[in-house]
Motif scaffolding. Structure first.
Motif, PDB file in Angstrom:
ATOM      1  N   PHE A  25       0.831  -1.203   0.000  1.00 32.82           N
ATOM      2  CA  PHE A  25       0.000   0.000   0.000  1.00 32.82           C
ATOM      3  C   PHE A  25       0.868   1.256   0.000  1.00 32.82           C
ATOM      4  N   LEU A  26       1.852   1.298   0.882  1.00 28.39           N
ATOM      5  CA  LEU A  26       2.731   2.472   0.951  1.00 28.39           C
ATOM      6  C   LEU A  26       3.505   2.659  -0.352  1.00 28.39           C
ATOM      7  N   VAL A  27       4.042   1.580  -0.885  1.00 25.79           N
ATOM      8  CA  VAL A  27       4.759   1.667  -2.163  1.00 25.79           C
ATOM      9  C   VAL A  27       3.822   2.200  -3.246  1.00 25.79           C
ATOM     10  N   HIS A  28       2.597   1.716  -3.272  1.00 21.67           N
ATOM     11  CA  HIS A  28       1.620   2.139  -4.283  1.00 21.67           C
ATOM     12  C   HIS A  28       1.331   3.637  -4.195  1.00 21.67           C
ATOM     13  N   ILE A  29       1.037   4.136  -2.996  1.00 21.18           N
ATOM     14  CA  ILE A  29       0.687   5.562  -2.900  1.00 21.18           C
ATOM     15  C   ILE A  29       1.903   6.451  -3.174  1.00 21.18           C
ATOM     16  N   LEU A  30       3.090   5.993  -2.809  1.00 20.26           N
ATOM     17  CA  LEU A  30       4.295   6.779  -3.083  1.00 20.26           C
ATOM     18  C   LEU A  30       4.616   6.793  -4.573  1.00 20.26           C
ATOM     19  N   GLU A  31       4.478   5.650  -5.229  1.00 21.75           N
ATOM     20  CA  GLU A  31       4.710   5.600  -6.673  1.00 21.75           C
ATOM     21  C   GLU A  31       3.702   6.474  -7.420  1.00 21.75           C
ATOM     22  N   ASN A  32       2.466   6.517  -6.939  1.00 20.06           N
ATOM     23  CA  ASN A  32       1.462   7.381  -7.565  1.00 20.06           C
ATOM     24  C   ASN A  32       1.811   8.856  -7.440  1.00 20.06           C
ATOM     25  N   GLN A  33       2.662   9.196  -6.479  1.00 21.92           N
ATOM     26  CA  GLN A  33       3.117  10.583  -6.309  1.00 21.92           C
ATOM     27  C   GLN A  33       4.401  10.860  -7.086  1.00 21.92           C
ATOM     28  N   GLY A  34       4.891   9.871  -7.819  1.00 17.74           N
ATOM     29  CA  GLY A  34       6.067  10.076  -8.659  1.00 17.74           C
ATOM     30  C   GLY A  34       7.385   9.629  -8.054  1.00 17.74           C
ATOM     31  N   TYR A  35       7.350   9.051  -6.863  1.00 13.82           N
ATOM     32  CA  TYR A  35       8.579   8.543  -6.260  1.00 13.82           C
ATOM     33  C   TYR A  35       8.918   7.169  -6.826  1.00 13.82           C
ATOM     34  N   CYS A  57      14.918   8.666   1.229  1.00 16.03           N
ATOM     35  CA  CYS A  57      14.142   8.607   2.474  1.00 16.03           C
ATOM     36  C   CYS A  57      13.868   7.136   2.768  1.00 16.03           C
ATOM     37  N   VAL A  58      13.857   6.801   4.058  1.00 16.06           N
ATOM     38  CA  VAL A  58      13.540   5.436   4.477  1.00 16.06           C
ATOM     39  C   VAL A  58      12.341   5.505   5.421  1.00 16.06           C
ATOM     40  N   ILE A  59      11.325   4.727   5.110  1.00 16.94           N
ATOM     41  CA  ILE A  59      10.142   4.615   5.962  1.00 16.94           C
ATOM     42  C   ILE A  59      10.203   3.229   6.572  1.00 16.94           C
ATOM     43  N   ILE A 116      -3.635  10.336   4.282  1.00 11.96           N
ATOM     44  CA  ILE A 116      -2.648  10.063   3.237  1.00 11.96           C
ATOM     45  C   ILE A 116      -1.958  11.361   2.813  1.00 11.96           C
ATOM     46  N   SER A 117      -2.717  12.438   2.699  1.00 20.46           N
ATOM     47  CA  SER A 117      -2.119  13.701   2.247  1.00 20.46           C
ATOM     48  C   SER A 117      -1.084  14.213   3.255  1.00 20.46           C
ATOM     49  N   GLU A 118      -1.361  14.099   4.550  1.00 18.46           N
ATOM     50  CA  GLU A 118      -0.375  14.513   5.561  1.00 18.46           C
ATOM     51  C   GLU A 118       0.863  13.624   5.508  1.00 18.46           C
ATOM     52  N   PHE A 119       0.661  12.341   5.318  1.00 15.03           N
ATOM     53  CA  PHE A 119       1.784  11.411   5.209  1.00 15.03           C
ATOM     54  C   PHE A 119       2.657  11.775   4.009  1.00 15.03           C
ATOM     55  N   LEU A 120       2.024  12.002   2.861  1.00 16.21           N
ATOM     56  CA  LEU A 120       2.781  12.354   1.659  1.00 16.21           C
ATOM     57  C   LEU A 120       3.504  13.687   1.815  1.00 16.21           C
ATOM     58  N   GLN A 121       2.876  14.633   2.496  1.00 20.11           N
ATOM     59  CA  GLN A 121       3.527  15.914   2.757  1.00 20.11           C
ATOM     60  C   GLN A 121       4.744  15.727   3.662  1.00 20.11           C
ATOM     61  N   ALA A 122       4.638  14.845   4.640  1.00 17.66           N
ATOM     62  CA  ALA A 122       5.765  14.568   5.528  1.00 17.66           C
ATOM     63  C   ALA A 122       6.936  13.955   4.767  1.00 17.66           C
ATOM     64  N   VAL A 123       6.637  13.042   3.849  1.00 19.26           N
ATOM     65  CA  VAL A 123       7.685  12.438   3.019  1.00 19.26           C
ATOM     66  C   VAL A 123       8.347  13.514   2.170  1.00 19.26           C
ATOM     67  N   ALA A 124       7.546  14.338   1.504  1.00 22.76           N
ATOM     68  CA  ALA A 124       8.092  15.394   0.655  1.00 22.76           C
ATOM     69  C   ALA A 124       8.945  16.364   1.465  1.00 22.76           C
ATOM     70  N   SER A 125       8.492  16.726   2.665  1.00 19.40           N
ATOM     71  CA  SER A 125       9.250  17.647   3.516  1.00 19.40           C
ATOM     72  C   SER A 125      10.577  17.037   3.953  1.00 19.40           C
TER      73      SER A 125
END
Length: 133
Positions: A25-35, A57-59, A116-125
């Motif tokens: 799931f995490l890989v999927h949502i991150l790949e959808n954001q272009g990572y 980044c490592v989660i 999900i949006s807060e999580f993705l923002q945290a990764v980007a930050s």
């Protein structure tokens, strides 16, 4: 002459999570954001992979089989190429938060992820901050 494809320069996020459904799931949502993403079932698998040297980044799950997430975070922080580490934990208590701080964890993310949006923002930050160092 055939043109060679350009290498993918998008950040590589490594997800170290023993639960296959959560990892995928995490890989999927991150790949959808272009990572670019790679998933690992354990700290040892991540550390023996070439992805370790390329990660932006490592989660990591706090409760891994073998070496735990905090130990991995400490090792990433002390490595020749430290990168941000986000720690996943179901109910982080004060002790875990203190240990995460001393391990230089960029963020402790409550699991399951509610926003999900807060999580993705945290990764980007985390990636943006690391790029400035």
């Amino acid at each position: 002459m055939v043109a060679k494809p350009l290498p993918d320069l998008s950040p590589l996020v490594c997800v170290v999570e023993p639960d296959a459904d959560v990892r995928e799931f995490l890989v999927h949502i991150l790949e959808n954001q272009g990572y670019r993403c790679e998933g690992f079932v354990s700290a040892e698998r991540f550390q023996s992979s070439p992805a370790q040297a390329a990660a932006s980044c490592v989660i990591v799950d706090a409760d891994l089989p073998g070496k735990n997430g905090l130990d991995l975070a400490r090792e990433v922080h002390r490595s020749e190429r430290p990168v941000p580490v986000m720690l996943l934990a179901p109910e982080p208590d004060r002790e875990l938060l203190d240990q995460a701080r001393s391990a230089a964890v960029a963020r402790v993310q409550v699991k399951p992820i509610k926003s999900i949006s807060e999580f993705l923002q945290a990764v980007a930050s985390a990636i943006a901050f690391a790029a400035m160092l």
